[in-house]
Design a protein around this motif. Structure first.
Motif, mmCIF file in Angstrom:
data_model
loop_
_atom_site.group_PDB
_atom_site.id
_atom_site.type_symbol
_atom_site.label_atom_id
_atom_site.label_comp_id
_atom_site.label_asym_id
_atom_site.label_seq_id
_atom_site.Cartn_x
_atom_site.Cartn_y
_atom_site.Cartn_z
ATOM 1 N N SER A 16 0.807 -1.226 0.000
ATOM 2 C CA SER A 16 0.000 0.000 0.000
ATOM 3 C C SER A 16 0.835 1.268 0.000
ATOM 4 N N ASN A 17 2.133 1.149 0.286
ATOM 5 C CA ASN A 17 3.040 2.294 0.228
ATOM 6 C C ASN A 17 3.721 2.422 -1.125
ATOM 7 N N GLN A 18 3.223 1.666 -2.120
ATOM 8 C CA GLN A 18 3.799 1.673 -3.465
ATOM 9 C C GLN A 18 5.268 1.259 -3.438
ATOM 10 N N GLU A 19 5.562 0.232 -2.637
ATOM 11 C CA GLU A 19 6.917 -0.296 -2.511
ATOM 12 C C GLU A 19 6.914 -1.808 -2.702
ATOM 13 N N ILE A 20 8.027 -2.340 -3.195
ATOM 14 C CA ILE A 20 8.240 -3.784 -3.223
ATOM 15 C C ILE A 20 8.934 -4.148 -1.918
ATOM 16 N N ASP A 54 14.630 0.980 -11.689
ATOM 17 C CA ASP A 54 15.951 1.451 -11.259
ATOM 18 C C ASP A 54 16.135 1.283 -9.753
ATOM 19 N N LYS A 55 15.120 1.651 -9.000
ATOM 20 C CA LYS A 55 15.217 1.597 -7.545
ATOM 21 C C LYS A 55 15.497 0.192 -7.040
ATOM 22 N N TYR A 56 14.807 -0.802 -7.635
ATOM 23 C CA TYR A 56 14.935 -2.177 -7.152
ATOM 24 C C TYR A 56 15.853 -3.029 -8.031
ATOM 25 N N GLU A 57 16.513 -2.366 -8.980
ATOM 26 C CA GLU A 57 17.471 -3.044 -9.869
ATOM 27 C C GLU A 57 16.838 -4.267 -10.522
#
Length: 292
Positions: A16-20, A54-57
């Motif tokens: 829900s925080n738009q994160e993996i 890019d953030k999570y490669e």
């Protein structure tokens, strides 16, 4: 044996925080170490997905814009499916009549036409859509939208004619409104009025419009043919109405508990929610079964 894992992003792989989550990311990395490929299937465009990759490669193949674009792991375009430009004036006019402000994804980024205030309002509605905590006020949503990746890739045109004069390829149209009942009613009406288009929702707060055959499921069929995989060797994950086409065509389908009811009906199995690492847990379970 599973050889390819395909996951939607918003509401599925994203929490829900738009994160993996670290768990989900580790599961994807574990899959790749064990020779299982990973693919993203999303309604997002390349421009709005790139910061996440890019953030999570994440170096993987992609189904974008609900199937309007398929890209390889180097992000080269494999196939596209465009909306007939002759339909654009009539569908955008109808959306205006229904009170929507259209974002139009093209081969040259995301375009819209109208005033700066209209652009900021639709960005605010988009932020409300993505806020699954349901705590964001419209005022704060508009401010958040001004600095979002979606605003950063958006080009404003003064009029539809200005946009049409660019002679762009139209991949997708998306609109937002915070009232789910309004969107449900309008989506059904648009489906009746424009049977030559694919009209779905990835969230209750949006309506997404593509060419009739631009669907995640059909795009995935194209992708696995090139990869040499069978449908039984693919596991698909999704939560929104734009994921149903994958669930209808691929037998190993998994929906988190937060998925839309219609999606869960089509799923082979219901997994833990996007906030409980459902995708990662199922990936690890599939990898375990791959060994036996």
């Amino acid at each position: 044996m599973i050889k390819l894992i395909v996951s939607d992003m918003d509401g599925t792989l994203f929490n829900s925080n738009q994160e993996i989550s670290p768990y989900n990311l580790a599961a994807i990395q574990n899959a790749r170490k064990n020779g299982v490929q990973f693919m993203v299937a999303t309604g997002r465009s390349m421009e709005t997905l790139q910061p996440t990759l890019d953030k999570y490669e994440l170096q993987c193949s992609l189904i974008l814009l609900n199937g309007a674009e398929v890209r390889d792991e180097h992000h080269n375009i494999i196939s596209t499916m465009n909306i007939d430009e002759n339909v654009l004036p009539s569908i955008t006019k109808r959306l205006e009549e229904l009170g929507y402000i259209a974002e139009i994804t093209t081969n040259d980024g995301v375009q819209m036409y109208g005033t700066k205030e209209q652009m900021e309002l639709t960005m605010g509605y988009r932020m409300i859509c993505l806020d699954r905590t349901h705590t964001l006020t419209l005022e704060h949503a508009i401010e958040a939208g001004k600095d979002s990746v979606f605003m950063n890739v958006l080009t404003r045109n003064e009029s539809l004619d200005d946009l049409l004069n660019k002679q762009l390829e139209i991949r997708k149209i998306i609109v937002f409104h915070p009232d789910r009942e309004v969107n449900d009613r309008n989506r059904e009406q648009l489906i009746k009025e424009f049977p030559g288009l694919s009209i779905v929702s990835s969230y209750p707060e949006n309506i997404e419009i593509n060419a009739k055959d631009a669907k995640k499921g059909k795009a995935l069929e194209v992708a696995i043919e090139k990869l040499g995989f069978t449908k039984d060797e693919v596991a698909v994950f999704g939560d929104g109405l734009n994921d149903i086409s994958m669930f209808e065509l691929f037998p190993n389908s998994y929906a988190p508990t937060n998925a839309e009811y219609e999606v869960k009906k089509e799923a082979k199995e219901i997994i833990p929610s996007n906030n409980d690492d459902g995708v990662g847990k199922k990936i690890n379970e599939l990898l375990f079964h791959n060994k036996f």
